[in-house]
Enzyme design. Structure first.
Site, PDB file in Angstrom:
ATOM      1  N   PHE A 184     -30.894-118.374-107.387  1.00 44.94           N
ATOM      2  CA  PHE A 184     -29.817-119.260-107.831  1.00 44.94           C
ATOM      3  C   PHE A 184     -28.693-119.209-106.797  1.00 44.94           C
ATOM      4  O   PHE A 184     -28.747-118.464-105.816  1.00 44.94           O
ATOM      5  CB  PHE A 184     -29.311-118.825-109.218  1.00 44.94           C
ATOM      6  CG  PHE A 184     -28.603-117.495-109.207  1.00 44.94           C
ATOM      7  CD1 PHE A 184     -29.315-116.316-109.267  1.00 44.94           C
ATOM      8  CD2 PHE A 184     -27.214-117.422-109.108  1.00 44.94           C
ATOM      9  CE1 PHE A 184     -28.672-115.093-109.242  1.00 44.94           C
ATOM     10  CE2 PHE A 184     -26.558-116.199-109.092  1.00 44.94           C
ATOM     11  CZ  PHE A 184     -27.294-115.026-109.151  1.00 44.94           C
ATOM     12  N   LYS A 213     -28.721-114.453-113.339  1.00 45.10           N
ATOM     13  CA  LYS A 213     -28.533-113.017-113.143  1.00 45.10           C
ATOM     14  C   LYS A 213     -29.406-112.192-114.084  1.00 45.10           C
ATOM     15  O   LYS A 213     -29.708-111.034-113.806  1.00 45.10           O
ATOM     16  CB  LYS A 213     -27.059-112.636-113.415  1.00 45.10           C
ATOM     17  CG  LYS A 213     -26.071-113.200-112.408  1.00 45.10           C
ATOM     18  CD  LYS A 213     -24.652-112.779-112.799  1.00 45.10           C
ATOM     19  CE  LYS A 213     -23.611-113.299-111.817  1.00 45.10           C
ATOM     20  NZ  LYS A 213     -22.235-112.928-112.230  1.00 45.10           N
ATOM     21  N   ARG A 216     -26.971-107.064-106.451  1.00 45.21           N
ATOM     22  CA  ARG A 216     -26.988-106.880-107.909  1.00 45.21           C
ATOM     23  C   ARG A 216     -27.917-105.731-108.278  1.00 45.21           C
ATOM     24  O   ARG A 216     -27.562-104.864-109.080  1.00 45.21           O
ATOM     25  CB  ARG A 216     -27.467-108.192-108.571  1.00 45.21           C
ATOM     26  CG  ARG A 216     -27.455-108.154-110.095  1.00 45.21           C
ATOM     27  CD  ARG A 216     -27.488-109.545-110.663  1.00 45.21           C
ATOM     28  NE  ARG A 216     -26.359-110.318-110.177  1.00 45.21           N
ATOM     29  CZ  ARG A 216     -26.428-111.221-109.188  1.00 45.21           C
ATOM     30  NH1 ARG A 216     -27.578-111.525-108.605  1.00 45.21           N
ATOM     31  NH2 ARG A 216     -25.345-111.846-108.770  1.00 45.21           N
ATOM     32  N   ASP A 273     -19.545-109.159-111.822  1.00 42.83           N
ATOM     33  CA  ASP A 273     -18.967-110.254-111.061  1.00 42.83           C
ATOM     34  C   ASP A 273     -19.421-110.080-109.626  1.00 42.83           C
ATOM     35  O   ASP A 273     -19.518-108.962-109.115  1.00 42.83           O
ATOM     36  CB  ASP A 273     -17.441-110.270-111.146  1.00 42.83           C
ATOM     37  CG  ASP A 273     -16.922-111.682-110.923  1.00 42.83           C
ATOM     38  OD1 ASP A 273     -17.110-112.530-111.808  1.00 42.83           O
ATOM     39  OD2 ASP A 273     -16.361-111.954-109.837  1.00 42.83           O
TER      40      ASP A 273
HETATM   41  P1  IMP Z   1     -19.698-114.987-111.140  1.00 43.13           P
HETATM   42  O1  IMP Z   1     -20.018-113.557-110.826  1.00 43.13           O
HETATM   43  O2  IMP Z   1     -20.290-115.441-112.408  1.00 43.13           O
HETATM   44  O3  IMP Z   1     -18.254-115.288-110.960  1.00 43.13           O
HETATM   45  O4  IMP Z   1     -20.444-115.870-110.076  1.00 43.13           O
HETATM   46  C1  IMP Z   1     -20.749-115.406-108.830  1.00 43.13           C
HETATM   47  C2  IMP Z   1     -21.218-116.552-107.963  1.00 43.13           C
HETATM   48  O5  IMP Z   1     -21.501-115.996-106.667  1.00 43.13           O
HETATM   49  C3  IMP Z   1     -22.509-117.177-108.443  1.00 43.13           C
HETATM   50  O6  IMP Z   1     -22.278-118.277-109.273  1.00 43.13           O
HETATM   51  C4  IMP Z   1     -23.151-117.603-107.132  1.00 43.13           C
HETATM   52  O7  IMP Z   1     -22.605-118.811-106.706  1.00 43.13           O
HETATM   53  C5  IMP Z   1     -22.713-116.494-106.185  1.00 43.13           C
HETATM   54  N1  IMP Z   1     -23.703-115.416-106.208  1.00 43.13           N
HETATM   55  C6  IMP Z   1     -23.526-114.161-106.719  1.00 43.13           C
HETATM   56  N2  IMP Z   1     -24.665-113.458-106.620  1.00 43.13           N
HETATM   57  C7  IMP Z   1     -25.567-114.279-106.071  1.00 43.13           C
HETATM   58  C8  IMP Z   1     -26.940-114.121-105.755  1.00 43.13           C
HETATM   59  O8  IMP Z   1     -27.594-113.091-105.993  1.00 43.13           O
HETATM   60  N3  IMP Z   1     -27.525-115.177-105.179  1.00 43.13           N
HETATM   61  C9  IMP Z   1     -26.874-116.331-104.909  1.00 43.13           C
HETATM   62  N4  IMP Z   1     -25.614-116.546-105.217  1.00 43.13           N
HETATM   63  C10 IMP Z   1     -24.952-115.516-105.794  1.00 43.13           C
END
Ligand code: IMP
Length: 189
Positions: free
Chosen positions: A144, A18, A173, A70
């Site tokens: 990712f 991120k 994002r 998140d």
């Molecule tokens: P967290 O926000 O750290 O709980 O994780 C969000 C999860 O959603 C990530 O680990 C990815 O698996 C998925 N995710 C969120 N944003 C993206 C993105 O921009 N690309 C791909 N997967 C995403």
């Protein structure tokens, strides 16, 4: 009037993927991003907003502007799954079960991001989304998470296949972070 010193925000996250996206989105606003790596104990929550509220509570010890985020992938045909469980689900199962479940279901999906900004006792939230479809098979090595299986609306390839920078023009994002940048721009002395 623009202040002489660019504002600095501390982005607290465990997810290295991120970080460049947050930096790229905030750079045009003259905001510098310092990354603080931290694993949050994620609460059992039904919405990204609740998770962000919890993250915001747990970063009260960080000085200055602190930023958390998140996000998740929501698939309407699967009642929004994996949604708030996106990270856990991917760690456990990767793409296989989703591709299988969608073989005979509509492939529409969207990413949603909730950014949380805190300074002292005040906090604010900003939301971004990008809509698209789930590809029939993974493609591309950029980005990712679910990037290799997500095709944004109007594209003929996945986020994973997009050269660096292209995802930033449309991503959930980036859309949330642009609002953070605009907000900070207006709060400058
Ligand atoms: P967290 O926000 O750290 O709980 O994780 C969000 C999860 O959603 C990530 O680990 C990815 O698996 C998925 N995710 C969120 N944003 C993206 C993105 O921009 N690309 C791909 N997967 C995403």
């Amino acid at each position: 009037m623009v202040s002489a010193r660019p504002p600095v925000v501390t982005f607290v996250s465990r997810n290295a993927g991120k970080v460049p996206e947050v930096r790229a989105a905030l750079r045009p606003f003259g905001v510098r991003v310092r990354w603080k790596r931290k694993e949050f104990t994620e609460p059992q929550a039904e919405s990204l907003e609740e998770v962000v509220d919890e993250k915001l509570r747990s970063v009260g010890d960080v000085a200055g502007y602190v930023l958390v985020e998140d996000s998740g992938l929501f698939i309407p045909a699967l009642k929004g799954f994996p949604g708030v469980y996106s990270a856990h689900f991917l760690d456990l199962w990767e793409f296989g079960p989703i591709l299988e479940l969608l073989q005979n279901r509509p492939r529409k999906a969207y990413f949603r991001a909730v950014a949380g900004l805190r300074k002292g006792r005040q906090s604010w939230k900003f939301v971004g989304e990008v809509h698209g479809t789930i590809a029939r098979r993974p493609a591309g090595r950029h980005g990712f998470g679910y990037d290799p299986i997500f095709v944004p609306e109007g594209w003929d390839r996945t986020f994973g296949q997009a050269p660096v920078g292209e995802k930033d023009a449309v991503s959930h994002r980036a859309r949330a972070m642009v609002q953070v940048g605009q907000f900070l721009e207006h709060r400058r002395p």
